[in-house]
Design a protein around this motif. Structure first.
Motif, PDB file in Angstrom:
ATOM      1  N   ILE A 161       0.852  -1.200   0.000  1.00  0.00           N
ATOM      2  CA  ILE A 161       0.000   0.000   0.000  1.00  0.00           C
ATOM      3  C   ILE A 161       0.882   1.242   0.000  1.00  0.00           C
ATOM      4  O   ILE A 161       2.105   1.150   0.107  1.00  0.00           O
ATOM      5  CB  ILE A 161      -0.952   0.026   1.214  1.00  0.00           C
ATOM      6  CG1 ILE A 161      -0.152   0.045   2.515  1.00  0.00           C
ATOM      7  CG2 ILE A 161      -1.912  -1.157   1.169  1.00  0.00           C
ATOM      8  CD1 ILE A 161      -1.009   0.330   3.739  1.00  0.00           C
ATOM      9  N   GLN A 162       0.243   2.389  -0.139  1.00  0.00           N
ATOM     10  CA  GLN A 162       0.980   3.648  -0.152  1.00  0.00           C
ATOM     11  C   GLN A 162       0.748   4.400   1.163  1.00  0.00           C
ATOM     12  O   GLN A 162      -0.237   4.168   1.854  1.00  0.00           O
ATOM     13  CB  GLN A 162       0.527   4.520  -1.334  1.00  0.00           C
ATOM     14  CG  GLN A 162       0.751   3.899  -2.703  1.00  0.00           C
ATOM     15  CD  GLN A 162      -0.371   2.950  -3.122  1.00  0.00           C
ATOM     16  OE1 GLN A 162      -1.303   2.708  -2.365  1.00  0.00           O
ATOM     17  NE2 GLN A 162      -0.282   2.411  -4.318  1.00  0.00           N
ATOM     18  N   ASP A 163       1.675   5.288   1.459  1.00  0.00           N
ATOM     19  CA  ASP A 163       1.600   6.046   2.701  1.00  0.00           C
ATOM     20  C   ASP A 163       0.548   7.140   2.581  1.00  0.00           C
ATOM     21  O   ASP A 163       0.616   7.956   1.659  1.00  0.00           O
ATOM     22  CB  ASP A 163       2.963   6.657   3.014  1.00  0.00           C
ATOM     23  CG  ASP A 163       3.066   7.125   4.450  1.00  0.00           C
ATOM     24  OD1 ASP A 163       2.188   7.909   4.870  1.00  0.00           O
ATOM     25  OD2 ASP A 163       4.004   6.711   5.150  1.00  0.00           O
ATOM     26  N   PRO A 164      -0.445   7.165   3.500  1.00  0.00           N
ATOM     27  CA  PRO A 164      -1.490   8.189   3.402  1.00  0.00           C
ATOM     28  C   PRO A 164      -0.948   9.603   3.593  1.00  0.00           C
ATOM     29  O   PRO A 164      -1.634  10.566   3.270  1.00  0.00           O
ATOM     30  CB  PRO A 164      -2.456   7.818   4.541  1.00  0.00           C
ATOM     31  CG  PRO A 164      -1.682   6.961   5.456  1.00  0.00           C
ATOM     32  CD  PRO A 164      -0.657   6.256   4.617  1.00  0.00           C
ATOM     33  N   ARG A 165       0.280   9.721   4.100  1.00  0.00           N
ATOM     34  CA  ARG A 165       0.847  11.049   4.322  1.00  0.00           C
ATOM     35  C   ARG A 165       1.502  11.617   3.080  1.00  0.00           C
ATOM     36  O   ARG A 165       1.862  12.786   3.053  1.00  0.00           O
ATOM     37  CB  ARG A 165       1.871  10.996   5.465  1.00  0.00           C
ATOM     38  CG  ARG A 165       1.246  10.639   6.792  1.00  0.00           C
ATOM     39  CD  ARG A 165       2.296  10.321   7.829  1.00  0.00           C
ATOM     40  NE  ARG A 165       3.048   9.115   7.479  1.00  0.00           N
ATOM     41  CZ  ARG A 165       4.066   8.651   8.183  1.00  0.00           C
ATOM     42  NH1 ARG A 165       4.463   9.286   9.252  1.00  0.00           N
ATOM     43  NH2 ARG A 165       4.677   7.555   7.807  1.00  0.00           N
ATOM     44  N   SER A 166       1.717  10.777   2.074  1.00  0.00           N
ATOM     45  CA  SER A 166       2.400  11.296   0.895  1.00  0.00           C
ATOM     46  C   SER A 166       1.752  10.863  -0.413  1.00  0.00           C
ATOM     47  O   SER A 166       2.228  11.235  -1.470  1.00  0.00           O
ATOM     48  CB  SER A 166       3.878  10.856   0.911  1.00  0.00           C
ATOM     49  OG  SER A 166       3.950   9.457   0.971  1.00  0.00           O
ATOM     50  N   SER A 167       0.668  10.095  -0.346  1.00  0.00           N
ATOM     51  CA  SER A 167       0.131   9.579  -1.601  1.00  0.00           C
ATOM     52  C   SER A 167      -1.400   9.580  -1.602  1.00  0.00           C
ATOM     53  O   SER A 167      -2.043   9.309  -0.576  1.00  0.00           O
ATOM     54  CB  SER A 167       0.680   8.166  -1.820  1.00  0.00           C
ATOM     55  OG  SER A 167      -0.333   7.299  -2.238  1.00  0.00           O
ATOM     56  N   THR A 168      -1.980   9.882  -2.752  1.00  0.00           N
ATOM     57  CA  THR A 168      -3.444   9.942  -2.880  1.00  0.00           C
ATOM     58  C   THR A 168      -4.118   8.588  -2.664  1.00  0.00           C
ATOM     59  O   THR A 168      -5.065   8.496  -1.886  1.00  0.00           O
ATOM     60  CB  THR A 168      -3.806  10.507  -4.266  1.00  0.00           C
ATOM     61  OG1 THR A 168      -3.143  11.758  -4.406  1.00  0.00           O
ATOM     62  CG2 THR A 168      -5.289  10.711  -4.398  1.00  0.00           C
ATOM     63  N   PRO A 169      -3.672   7.506  -3.328  1.00  0.00           N
ATOM     64  CA  PRO A 169      -4.304   6.215  -3.048  1.00  0.00           C
ATOM     65  C   PRO A 169      -4.141   5.808  -1.583  1.00  0.00           C
ATOM     66  O   PRO A 169      -5.062   5.217  -0.996  1.00  0.00           O
ATOM     67  CB  PRO A 169      -3.560   5.235  -3.965  1.00  0.00           C
ATOM     68  CG  PRO A 169      -2.956   6.071  -5.019  1.00  0.00           C
ATOM     69  CD  PRO A 169      -2.667   7.400  -4.397  1.00  0.00           C
ATOM     70  N   GLY A 170      -2.992   6.140  -0.987  1.00  0.00           N
ATOM     71  CA  GLY A 170      -2.775   5.815   0.416  1.00  0.00           C
ATOM     72  C   GLY A 170      -3.829   6.469   1.292  1.00  0.00           C
ATOM     73  O   GLY A 170      -4.419   5.837   2.180  1.00  0.00           O
ATOM     74  N   LEU A 171      -4.082   7.734   1.020  1.00  0.00           N
ATOM     75  CA  LEU A 171      -5.122   8.453   1.753  1.00  0.00           C
ATOM     76  C   LEU A 171      -6.483   7.846   1.460  1.00  0.00           C
ATOM     77  O   LEU A 171      -7.340   7.725   2.342  1.00  0.00           O
ATOM     78  CB  LEU A 171      -5.077   9.935   1.375  1.00  0.00           C
ATOM     79  CG  LEU A 171      -6.083  10.847   2.054  1.00  0.00           C
ATOM     80  CD1 LEU A 171      -5.944  10.789   3.565  1.00  0.00           C
ATOM     81  CD2 LEU A 171      -5.920  12.285   1.555  1.00  0.00           C
ATOM     82  N   GLY A 172      -6.686   7.412   0.209  1.00  0.00           N
ATOM     83  CA  GLY A 172      -7.943   6.795  -0.189  1.00  0.00           C
ATOM     84  C   GLY A 172      -8.250   5.556   0.641  1.00  0.00           C
ATOM     85  O   GLY A 172      -9.361   5.389   1.142  1.00  0.00           O
ATOM     86  N   LEU A 173      -7.225   4.698   0.834  1.00  0.00           N
ATOM     87  CA  LEU A 173      -7.450   3.486   1.613  1.00  0.00           C
ATOM     88  C   LEU A 173      -7.758   3.818   3.075  1.00  0.00           C
ATOM     89  O   LEU A 173      -8.611   3.197   3.707  1.00  0.00           O
ATOM     90  CB  LEU A 173      -6.222   2.569   1.520  1.00  0.00           C
ATOM     91  CG  LEU A 173      -6.331   1.249   2.297  1.00  0.00           C
ATOM     92  CD1 LEU A 173      -7.473   0.398   1.770  1.00  0.00           C
ATOM     93  CD2 LEU A 173      -5.026   0.470   2.247  1.00  0.00           C
ATOM     94  N   LEU A 174      -7.041   4.826   3.579  1.00  0.00           N
ATOM     95  CA  LEU A 174      -7.263   5.257   4.958  1.00  0.00           C
ATOM     96  C   LEU A 174      -8.735   5.642   5.149  1.00  0.00           C
ATOM     97  O   LEU A 174      -9.399   5.228   6.112  1.00  0.00           O
ATOM     98  CB  LEU A 174      -6.362   6.455   5.258  1.00  0.00           C
ATOM     99  CG  LEU A 174      -6.276   6.901   6.711  1.00  0.00           C
ATOM    100  CD1 LEU A 174      -5.370   5.964   7.488  1.00  0.00           C
ATOM    101  CD2 LEU A 174      -5.735   8.327   6.799  1.00  0.00           C
TER     102      LEU A 174
END
Lengths: 231, 332, 516
Positions: free
Chosen positions: B159-172
């Motif tokens: 997964i991607q980091d929600p602090r630096s990436s849009t999909p990461g924030l999406g999953l959060l």
């Protein structure tokens, strides 16, 4: 006339005093025990060490405080007298112009100097490809083109064999004669001194004494010299 | 004489340029790249507008907003294209945007408004997609059917980091929307599935293609890329009961010196000429379905009842809580 | 002898200008960000844990990189074998790769489906995971082992051959040679190497996060990124950047304080033969070290090469344009770095080196933002894409060039300073006839390093992006962002080849025995 007037040199708790004159055209040996400050004395005259008191004068003009390269002095160290990355001719040429901007006439002077010290045709070589004696000759060729009236030798030939060393000293004697230069030479060897020098400066116990004629000195050595010579 | 002619020529050329109005659109990097929608959009719009459309690329969506904030009212942008609904509340708060004054009918399954209507008065959507876990059909046989099943399985994910990436924030936000107060527990259960967390989408997708994990967080439209561009049918998106959405939007800058052109561009943005380029360049669903429909190889989007989305003004507070839960759960 | 201590000369004008330039380039943008920040500066608790992790991983990475570099450098210093020159050049490759290329190369070897786990799988052993602190350190060693090896190898080669001959003549054992000749050299060289690697790893971002396995592996650089883009908290971003700088500064000061000058004196630079190290055991040991280092560094490179070949045909034309752009920037950066490094090195002052070193730990994001705040009201930032990229690359590469050049300048001055003074060699003449020729090796190496680093640096600050101006690494990233992983791998290969070629050309140009 080289004059040291009330000179005091202080280095890391070590102190050396000097107050004497050397007449022009003389060849003077600097002798004394190891660590007494012979090289330090030369360094002070050459401008690598600034005295804390007193003045160094040449022909009545003060040299104290001027940069080593600005003094009328040619100097040979124990080692590192040549830049290994430059050719022999370039090393000699630096004695004429530190930027190596040499006229044709000056280049010819370099060639003549090399020929004079017996290195004819070796100008294009790098020092690494010369023998020890040849390296000394190359350094002397630079002294020759520098035409300075004062030459300081800090045991530049100590790594050479006895015969070669004598040869070099004779060469220095000849060159100094041709230039009319005054020579100060650090020496450990009494026979060198007797062969080469008119007078000697004894450096011992924190004092560089005034020059005394060699014959006189050897006839009636002061206690410090007697200890040093060991007999 | 030659010089004079040359000078006159330069003068004329400058005048010709000066007479053509320039519309400056700030967007993200990949929009303007050769394989992005930019070149086709520019050509099509310049045919009708009698203007010079200039794109200024500024990193990704988040960097785009940062740049706008740094420039403030002095910005040269007339239109900003490339924010999403996670950023639009913050963007609106800057006060730099003007209302678009349009009431378009869009094909975005919009969970916080009436289907088909678009409630946001500042920003207009141009494309959208669902986040999803993408896998290789030839390698993974037991595909989880929900977030809980994924957490309970031993399927590995990147997964991607929600602090630096849009999909990461999406999953959060996805997990928060589905599980609310239990989100932290779900993250704790997911922890042993997560191979690693990357700073951006590219690294994660790269790791997945290298075989470092069974699944990667991406979009439901990702398999379409492999199908259409690479003729590779092996990738698929795992279908869960509901998916979090990303809606990409554009807005008109209030201080624009070309307000009419900006309006014209926003109209053009929702027209077929723009929308039909989107699927195979941005690999997202068009906000308004173009006449020819989706290209072959694109799956029809899931309907409204599968869509999750926090309203823009809820995002900031939700993100802060969810980020704290995420950090706690994964730092154990 | 006391006379050896040549007094320091006053700092020349060039050094002052260089110091002022570098300091201004770093601190003025930083100040601009602070001024522009309108909120109260606050630091989050998560920032402190990020700081702890950042320092800890940087220490581990530095210790392992340098610790392993010592035996490798020693083996390379005392063994001549065919292909040694090429091997040394290739060993430098990981250092100049863009992070993501290198990480994918590493994963092809150490990853879940990588070679190591395949071999373990055949042997029936459980696969090992690369993700976690050990993975971060492994990747950092991969990046920095070559640099540490080169720095230490230079130290070895700086010991004159005469000393080894003397040691042989005295019948010294390998242990005695190590104590008498090698240990003093290492005392002088190792602190600097440790500091450089530490400072590099301090600003690690993508490696730490990608291989770290999760938010435990959060670094300060990520916190800066988050503060800047997601929270738009400029004050916090700038403060974190200052914290990073201060840590690097303390490390630099410690290293300068710990580095003792060797005082080996000058030799006539002949090829060194090592009589004491000719036993079969030592030969075998050296062969093992060189072999292991080569395997560790070259197998991932080979994987990058193979993957890149497949994608080469898919590389779009714009990648070649970007290659041209990157080469131009690399050359401009190289010139800038050499001029600055020479000016700073001739000052021969610790503070000059610390100023130069700041660039290593400076956050490009914060510098870029500061520059943007400063120029944006007057100039379209897109017009400055090239100079700003070159400037940022210069700040990043300068510390490396300084680390290589400064000790050499000090050595040249110690060995030949008096002779040059006696001959009145000053200013340009001293540069032309003494410093430059004796620095040739170091200059070539620094130039190669700088050019390659600049090629591989993502560099371009997004705020200054110009649609028509893209560097090769940026295009590569864009390809990846557009699903085109194979084309991106092809672009990665082009990058690798060009970076290595530039490095090789400069480094080769500087090598060779100037004294023969």
């Amino acid at each position: 006339m080289l004059t040291l007037e009330g000179v005091v040199i202080r280095l890391d708790g070590f102190e050396l005093q000097a107050d004497f004159q050397v007449e022009e055209g003389k060849r003077v040996a600097v002798i004394g025990p190891s660590g007494a400050g012979k090289s330090t004395l030369l360094n002070a005259i050459a401008g690598f060490v600034e005295p804390v008191a007193g003045r160094v004068l040449w022909r009545g003009a003060e040299m104290t405080g001027s940069a080593p390269g600005k003094r009328p002095i040619s100097l040979l160290f124990q080692d590192n007298n040549l830049f290994p990355h430059l050719t022999v001719a370039q090393n000699v040429g630096l004695g004429i112009h530190p930027g190596l901007k040499l006229t044709a006439e000056e280049q010819a002077r370099v060639e003549r100097a090399l020929a004079r010290v017996g290195l004819e045709g070796m100008g294009t070589r790098k020092p690494g490809r010369l023998s020890g004696g040849q390296q000394s000759r190359a350094a002397l060729a630079r002294v020759l083109v520098q035409r300075n009236p004062l030459i300081l030798l800090d045991e530049p030939f100590s790594a050479l064999g006895p015969a070669l060393k004598v040869e070099m000293l004779e060469l220095v004697q000849d060159l100094a004669g041709e230039l009319g230069a005054t020579v100060l030479m650090v020496s450990h060897d009494p026979s060198d001194m007797e062969r080469f020098a008119d007078a000697a400066i004894l450096v011992a116990d924190g004092v560089a004494a005034a020059p005394v004629a060699v014959a006189e000195l050897m006839e009636n050595p002061p206690p410090a010299l007697r200890d040093y010579l060991g007999n | 004489m030659k010089h004079l002619l040359f000078a006159a020529g330069t003068l004329l050329a400058t005048q010709a340029v000066a007479e053509t109005p320039v519309l400056t659109v700030y967007t993200y990097d990949s929009f303007v790249s050769d394989w992005g929608p930019g070149p086709a959009v520019e050509e099509a719009f310049e045919k009708t507008c009698g203007c010079d459309l200039q794109f200024v690329a500024a990193g990704d969506g988040a960097a785009l907003l940062s740049r706008l904030r740094l420039e403030g009212a002095r910005t040269k942008a007339d239109v900003v294209l490339g924010l999403d609904t996670n950023l639009s509340a913050a963007a609106r708060e800057t006060g730099l945007f003007a209302p678009h004054g349009k009431s378009p009918v869009v094909d975005v399954p919009n969970p916080f408004g009436e289907a088909g209507a678009w409630p946001d008065e500042t920003f207009l959507p141009y494309d959208w997609g669902y986040f999803a876990f993408v896998y290789d059909k030839t390698k993974l046989s037991e595909v989880p059917g929900s977030l809980e099943e994924l957490a309970a399985s031993d399927v590995s994910i990147v997964i991607q980091d929600p602090r630096s990436s849009t999909p990461g924030l999406g999953l959060l936000l996805w997990i928060k929307a589905v599980h609310g107060d239990k989100a932290e527990q779900v993250w704790a259960d997911l922890a042993d599935n997560i191979v690693t967390v990357t700073p951006g989408w590219s690294e994660a997708y790269g790791l997945f293609l290298e075989g470092e994990a069974d699944m990667v967080l991406s979009y439901t439209t990702s398999p379409a890329y492999h199908r259409i561009a690479e003729e590779d049918d092996s990738k698929a998106a795992a279908m869960f009961p509901a998916h979090y959405m990303q809606i990409e939007v554009a807005g008109k800058v209030a201080a624009s010196d070309q307000p009419e052109l900006a309006d014209a561009f926003l109209d053009f943005m929702l027209s077929d000429a723009f929308q039909q380029v989107i699927p195979t360049t941005n690999w997202m669903y068009p906000a308004v379905m173009p006449e020819g429909g989706l290209p072959a190889g694109f799956d029809a989007p899931l309907g409204t009842d599968h869509a999750l989305l926090f309203a823009p003004d809820e995002v900031a507070a939700t993100r802060e809580t969810a980020l704290g839960e995420w950090l706690r759960a994964l730092s154990r | 002898m006391a006379a050896r201590a040549v007094p320091l000369k006053p700092v020349n004008a060039f050094a002052w200008i260089a110091v002022a330039f570098v300091a201004a380039a770093i601190f003025v943008p930083l100040a601009a960000v602070f001024v522009r920040a309108d909120t109260m500066v606050k630091v989050l608790t998560s920032d402190w844990s990020a700081l702890r992790f950042t320092i800890w991983q940087a220490i581990l990475s530095a210790v392992f990189s340098v610790g392993l570099a010592i035996p490798v450098a020693r083996a390379l210093a005392r063994r001549a074998f065919p292909g040694r020159g090429i091997l040394i050049t290739l060993l430098g490759a990981p250092f100049i790769l863009p992070v993501i290329v290198a990480v994918l190369g590493l994963l092809a070897v150490f990853g879940r489906g990588g070679l190591v786990n395949q071999v373990l799988g055949w042997a029936g052993i459980e696969p090992v995971s690369i993700y976690g602190l050990h993975g971060v350190v492994l990747a950092h060693v991969f990046f920095n082992l070559p640099l540490a090896t080169r720095i230490i190898l230079q130290g070895w080669q700086a010991i004159p051959g005469e000393r080894f001959r003397l040691a042989a003549n005295l019948g010294m054992s390998p242990g005695q040679v190590a104590r008498v000749l090698e240990w003093p050299m290492l005392r002088a060289v190792v602190p600097g190497a440790l500091m450089v690697v530490f400072a590099i790893c301090l600003s690690s971002f993508a490696v730490a996060l990608t291989l770290g396995g999760g938010p435990r592996a959060t670094t300060v650089e990520l916190a800066i990124y988050q503060a800047f883009t997601f929270d738009f908290d400029l004050g916090r971003a700038a403060l974190l950047a200052v914290v990073q700088l201060v840590i690097a500064g303390v490390a630099a000061a410690l290293a300068l304080w710990a580095a003792v000058p060797t005082g080996f004196g000058a030799g006539m630079d002949r090829i060194v033969r090592r009589w004491e190290a000719e036993s079969a055991v030592l030969r075998a040991g050296d062969a093992v070290w060189i072999g292991l280092a080569a395997l560790f560094l070259l197998v991932p490179l080979a994987m990058i090469f193979l993957n890149g070949l497949k994608g080469l045909a898919q590389v779009p034309g714009m990648v070649w344009t970007a290659t041209g752009t990157s080469v131009v920037i690399a050359l401009i950066t190289t010139v800038l770095v050499l001029v600055l490094a020479l000016s700073l090195a001739t000052a021969r002052r610790g503070w000059a080196e610390i100023v130069a070193l700041s660039g290593i730990a400076v956050s490009p994001l914060v510098i870029g933002t500061g520059l943007f705040i400063m120029v944006n009201p007057w100039i379209n930032p897109a017009h400055l894409a090239l100079p700003v990229t070159a400037l940022v690359n210069t700040l990043m590469a300068l510390p490396f060039a300084m680390r290589v050049i400064a000790p050499e300048v000090a050595r040249i001055e110690a060995d030949y300073g008096r002779l040059a003074d006696a001959l009145g060699l000053r200013g340009w003449a001293r540069m032309r006839w003494l410093v430059l020729p004796r620095l040739r090796n170091s200059l070539g190496f620094s130039a190669g390093l700088t050019a390659a680093l600049s090629m591989g640096d993502l560099g371009v600050v997004a705020l200054f992006a110009d649609p028509d101006f893209a560097t090769l690494p940026l295009q590569m990233y864009r390809l990846m962002g557009a699903y085109r992983m194979e084309a991106a791998a092809g672009a990665g290969l082009i990058l690798l080849v060009f970076s290595l070629a530039l490095f090789y050309l400069f480094d080769r140009g500087g090598r060779g025995d100037v004294d023969a």
